[in-house]
Motif scaffolding. Structure first.
Motif, short mmCIF file in Angstrom:
data_model
loop_
_atom_site.label_atom_id
_atom_site.label_comp_id
_atom_site.label_asym_id
_atom_site.label_seq_id
_atom_site.Cartn_x
_atom_site.Cartn_y
_atom_site.Cartn_z
N LEU A 124 -55.73 -42.18 1.08
CA LEU A 124 -55.43 -43.66 0.31
C LEU A 124 -56.58 -43.73 -0.58
O LEU A 124 -57.69 -43.87 -0.13
N ILE A 125 -56.30 -44.25 -2.00
CA ILE A 125 -57.37 -44.71 -2.72
C ILE A 125 -56.70 -46.15 -3.33
O ILE A 125 -55.59 -46.14 -3.88
N THR A 126 -57.39 -47.56 -3.19
CA THR A 126 -56.93 -48.65 -3.54
C THR A 126 -58.10 -49.47 -4.23
O THR A 126 -58.97 -49.37 -3.53
N ASP A 127 -57.63 -50.43 -4.90
CA ASP A 127 -58.56 -51.30 -5.53
C ASP A 127 -57.87 -52.78 -5.35
O ASP A 127 -58.55 -53.99 -5.84
N GLY A 128 -56.95 -52.91 -4.38
CA GLY A 128 -56.24 -54.03 -4.07
C GLY A 128 -56.13 -54.52 -2.61
O GLY A 128 -56.40 -53.80 -1.71
N ALA A 129 -55.11 -55.38 -2.61
CA ALA A 129 -54.35 -55.62 -1.16
C ALA A 129 -52.82 -55.31 -1.40
O ALA A 129 -52.31 -55.24 -2.10
N PRO A 130 -52.34 -55.06 -0.18
CA PRO A 130 -50.77 -54.76 -0.16
C PRO A 130 -49.85 -56.01 -0.52
O PRO A 130 -50.56 -57.21 -0.36
N THR A 131 -49.02 -55.90 -1.34
CA THR A 131 -48.31 -56.89 -1.82
C THR A 131 -46.66 -56.59 -0.97
O THR A 131 -45.99 -57.23 -1.37
N ASP A 132 -46.89 -55.99 0.02
CA ASP A 132 -45.59 -55.67 0.82
C ASP A 132 -46.21 -55.85 2.28
O ASP A 132 -47.26 -55.93 2.66
N SER A 133 -45.31 -55.85 3.12
CA SER A 133 -45.36 -55.63 4.65
C SER A 133 -46.17 -54.22 4.94
O SER A 133 -45.54 -53.29 4.36
N TRP A 134 -47.22 -54.33 5.59
CA TRP A 134 -47.90 -53.05 5.96
C TRP A 134 -48.22 -52.98 7.19
O TRP A 134 -48.84 -51.73 7.70
N GLN A 135 -47.67 -53.85 8.19
CA GLN A 135 -48.02 -53.83 9.67
C GLN A 135 -47.48 -52.48 10.37
O GLN A 135 -48.28 -51.75 10.88
N ASN A 136 -46.28 -52.39 10.11
CA ASN A 136 -45.64 -51.09 10.46
C ASN A 136 -46.20 -49.66 10.08
O ASN A 136 -46.31 -48.95 10.66
N ALA A 137 -46.54 -49.84 8.82
CA ALA A 137 -47.41 -48.56 8.34
C ALA A 137 -48.62 -48.39 9.05
O ALA A 137 -48.92 -47.18 9.46
N ALA A 138 -49.37 -49.54 9.23
CA ALA A 138 -50.43 -49.26 9.95
C ALA A 138 -50.37 -48.71 11.53
O ALA A 138 -51.10 -47.91 12.10
N GLN A 139 -49.12 -49.28 12.12
CA GLN A 139 -48.84 -48.62 13.43
C GLN A 139 -48.63 -47.39 13.71
O GLN A 139 -49.05 -46.59 14.39
N ARG A 140 -47.77 -46.93 12.43
CA ARG A 140 -47.49 -45.27 12.43
C ARG A 140 -48.69 -44.61 12.06
O ARG A 140 -48.86 -43.28 12.72
N VAL A 141 -49.79 -44.94 11.20
CA VAL A 141 -50.92 -44.10 11.04
C VAL A 141 -51.68 -44.19 12.31
O VAL A 141 -52.13 -43.15 12.75
N ARG A 142 -51.94 -45.32 12.98
CA ARG A 142 -52.52 -45.18 14.18
C ARG A 142 -52.02 -44.47 15.21
O ARG A 142 -52.53 -43.52 15.84
N ASN A 143 -50.76 -44.56 15.31
CA ASN A 143 -50.09 -43.43 16.36
C ASN A 143 -50.05 -41.94 16.13
O ASN A 143 -50.29 -41.11 16.81
N ALA A 144 -50.07 -41.80 14.89
CA ALA A 144 -50.12 -40.31 14.38
C ALA A 144 -51.40 -39.66 14.52
O ALA A 144 -51.75 -38.78 14.88
N GLU A 145 -52.46 -40.82 14.28
CA GLU A 145 -54.08 -40.24 14.49
C GLU A 145 -54.31 -40.22 16.04
O GLU A 145 -54.93 -39.06 16.25
N ALA A 146 -53.64 -41.21 17.01
CA ALA A 146 -53.91 -40.84 18.37
C ALA A 146 -53.33 -39.57 18.69
O ALA A 146 -53.87 -38.83 19.92
N ASN A 147 -52.35 -39.08 18.16
CA ASN A 147 -51.52 -37.81 18.62
C ASN A 147 -52.11 -36.53 17.86
O ASN A 147 -51.70 -35.58 17.96
N ARG A 148 -53.07 -36.90 16.99
CA ARG A 148 -53.76 -35.85 16.08
C ARG A 148 -52.76 -35.01 15.27
O ARG A 148 -52.83 -34.06 15.07
N LYS A 149 -51.87 -35.73 14.74
CA LYS A 149 -50.87 -35.20 13.64
C LYS A 149 -51.30 -35.49 12.30
O LYS A 149 -50.74 -34.86 11.64
N ILE A 150 -52.30 -36.36 12.05
CA ILE A 150 -52.73 -36.76 10.70
C ILE A 150 -54.29 -36.80 10.72
O ILE A 150 -54.85 -37.16 11.76
N CYS A 151 -54.87 -36.64 9.37
CA CYS A 151 -56.35 -37.21 9.30
C CYS A 151 -56.15 -38.30 8.27
O CYS A 151 -55.78 -37.83 6.89
N PHE A 152 -56.34 -39.69 8.44
CA PHE A 152 -56.11 -40.52 7.40
C PHE A 152 -57.48 -41.01 7.01
O PHE A 152 -58.31 -41.55 7.57
#
Length: 220
Positions: A124-152
């Motif tokens: 992910l590359i960004t120069d700003g802050a989210p203009t939408d809700s991002w909390q659920n996305a964050a939880q999904r990233v954390r869960n996928a990382e914890a289960n070694r499904k992705i490298c974020f």
């Protein structure tokens, strides 16, 4: 036995999927978007220099501002970087969730065609802050990382909200702040990293040793 898709019949090598999540909101106008576009070409050129990586590394691009699938998964030989234009706001949460869903679909395609794959990367590359809700996305990233499904990986360009990126990123891989607009060095590092991954054993969830970071730093 089902007939495989031509892309996998012609190239049955294991795949190393990489999703580039690129902020093209209005604040990226001028030099930032120009340097980002040049970086994409440097990424393609660098990976193409490695014959095995050319067969194994697959790239997809999702831009956000608004969320758009710019490039579905293709190997590097088929990858022709589309020049991104700036538009809109920064729906980062939606973009991350779209990327995670796209990845699950691709992994299903691999399985259906008997193709091994490496632990996928989302960059992910960004120069700003989210203009939408991002909390659920964050939880999904954390869960996928914890289960070694992705490298974020999250990279903040000047102006990025590092505090929010820190809440999205896994704790063991905090967001990085890009040195100026050195997108080219960043993409060359990314290409060297995925080339190393593509030469490792497919199917493992362990991270390979990555090259040193000369293009960014962990923001304190």
């Amino acid at each position: 036995m089902p007939v495989g898709q031509p892309e996998f019949i012609n190239n049955p090598e294991p795949r190393c999927p990489v999703i580039l999540l690129l902020d093209n909101s209005g604040s990226m106008s001028g030099q930032p978007i120009q340097q980002l576009n040049q970086g994409l070409f440097a990424f393609k050129e660098s990976v193409e220099q490695d014959a095995l990586a050319s067969l194994r590394v697959e790239v997809a691009i999702i831009s956000f501002g608004p969320v758009k699938l710019v490039q579905d998964f293709v190997t590097i030989a088929q990858f022709v970087p589309e020049r991104l234009e700036v538009e809109g706001v920064t729906p980062m949460g939606e973009a991350i969730e779209y990327a995670l869903d796209l990845l699950e679909d691709r992994k299903e395609t691999y399985k259906n065609n008997g193709i091994l794959y490496y632990r996928p990367w989302i960059f992910l590359i960004t120069d700003g802050a989210p203009t939408d809700s991002w909390q659920n996305a964050a939880q999904r990233v954390r869960n996928a990382e914890a289960n070694r499904k992705i490298c974020f990986f999250a990279v903040g360009v000047q102006g990025a909200d590092i505090s929010i990126l820190s809440q999205i990123s896994p704790s063991e891989r905090p967001p990085l702040l890009l040195n100026g607009l050195d997108f080219k060095s960043m993409f060359v590092w990314l290409s060297q990293s995925v080339k190393q991954v593509s030469h490792s054993q497919a199917g493992t969830t362990q991270m390979v040793s990555l090259p040193p970071l000369g293009w960014g730093q962990v923001s304190s």
